[in-house]
Write an enzyme that holds these catalytic residues in place. Structure first.
Site, PDB file in Angstrom:
ATOM      1  CG  HIS A 120      -0.231  -0.078   2.528  1.00 48.75           C
ATOM      2  ND1 HIS A 120       0.242   1.024   3.196  1.00 48.75           N
ATOM      3  CD2 HIS A 120       0.071  -1.140   3.303  1.00 48.75           C
ATOM      4  CE1 HIS A 120       0.814   0.663   4.322  1.00 48.75           C
ATOM      5  NE2 HIS A 120       0.728  -0.665   4.413  1.00 48.75           N
ATOM      6  CG  ASP A 121      -0.412   4.194   1.244  1.00 50.52           C
ATOM      7  OD1 ASP A 121      -1.264   4.963   0.777  1.00 50.52           O
ATOM      8  OD2 ASP A 121      -0.643   3.403   2.178  1.00 50.52           O
ATOM      9  N   GLY A 138       5.059  -0.928   2.616  1.00 53.56           N
ATOM     10  CA  GLY A 138       4.225   0.253   2.464  1.00 53.56           C
ATOM     11  C   GLY A 138       4.975   1.566   2.473  1.00 53.56           C
TER      12      GLY A 138
END
Length: 265
Positions: A120-121, A138
């Site tokens: 994520h991200d 992340g």
């Protein structure tokens, strides 16, 4: 529209007429698939995903699934955004952003080989190559034109610069500055001289980068002392980018240098 009859496509998805969708593909949610994109057999596009022009999504890749974060709420409105001409090979996984409105984002022209993972991200720039089974946790930021060898793993929140070369099976929990070669565990060994030549850096630019690298990492001074000296000099644009990168590390800090002082060009 060349869509295989076994594909399952959500009613809210938007596909350009020239996009190709292979057998047993699942597009589950408000995805946007641009012109010339190709989604190969058994791939899954989950949720709010944008796939840019000319992208290839390989067999059994999963793009847009929930983050592997025990605090994540599934109702969070987040996304994955792929720019044009990214090649995503078999079994790659790219997870969506972890906060409302956030996105895991790729620029253009990246090549992610079999089994790579972007958590994520992650923010991936342009024209990077990630070999098989690279694992990025992340919030990692990656620049442009960097090569990461197979099986290399990276701690969350670190930064990886432009035009780096990173050894396969390495493990990294600190920032890797622009133009550096890195290996093993948090180890900078030299500059990516071959890569800089291939990417069109002039001999003068490479010489300035080499001088700054020696000052920052090989002079025997700590980073603060070396930065103070470096800021008193004028540098070419690429060297200035290296100086700026080292001047503003993430909370994880910069990988230390453990190599040879002489850098061959």
């Amino acid at each position: 529209m060349p869509i295989h009859p076994t594909a399952v496509i959500h009613s809210s998805a938007e596909l350009d007429p020239s996009a190709e969708v292979g057998p047993y593909v699942i597009i589950d949610g408000p995805a946007k698939i641009a012109a010339g994109a190709r989604i190969e057999a058994h791939a899954q596009i989950v949720g709010r995903v944008e796939i840019g022009e000319g992208c290839v999504i390989g067999r059994a890749a999963v793009i847009g699934a929930d983050p592997q974060d025990i605090h994540f709420k599934t109702e969070t409105d987040s996304s994955v955004i792929l720019g044009p001409r990214n090649v995503i090979r078999e079994h790659v996984t790219i997870h969506r952003g972890s906060k409302p409105g956030s996105a895991t984002r790729l620029g253009e022209g990246n090549f992610l080989m079999v089994g790579a993972h972007l958590a994520h991200d992650v923010q991936l720039g342009n024209k990077n190559i990630l070999a098989n089974a690279c694992l990025l946790a992340g919030h990692i930021q990656v620049g442009n034109n960097t090569f990461i060898g197979g099986g290399a793993v990276f701690h969350q929140f670190i930064r990886i610069g432009d035009s780096c070369v990173i050894q396969g099976n390495g493990s990294f929990g600190k920032d890797i500055p622009h133009f550096c070669a890195a290996m093993r565990t948090n180890r900078i060994t030299s500059l990516n001289i071959i890569g800089l030549r291939r990417q069109g850096f002039t001999s003068e630019q490479r010489a300035a980068i080499k001088d700054l690298f020696k000052l920052l990492f090989c002079s025997g001074k700590n980073i603060s002392q070396a930065l103070a000296i470096a800021r008193e000099r004028e540098w070419s644009e690429p060297a200035s980018r290296l100086l700026d990168f080292v001047s503003a590390p993430s909370k994880r800090g910069i990988c230390p240098w453990r190599g040879e002082v002489d850098l061959e060009d």
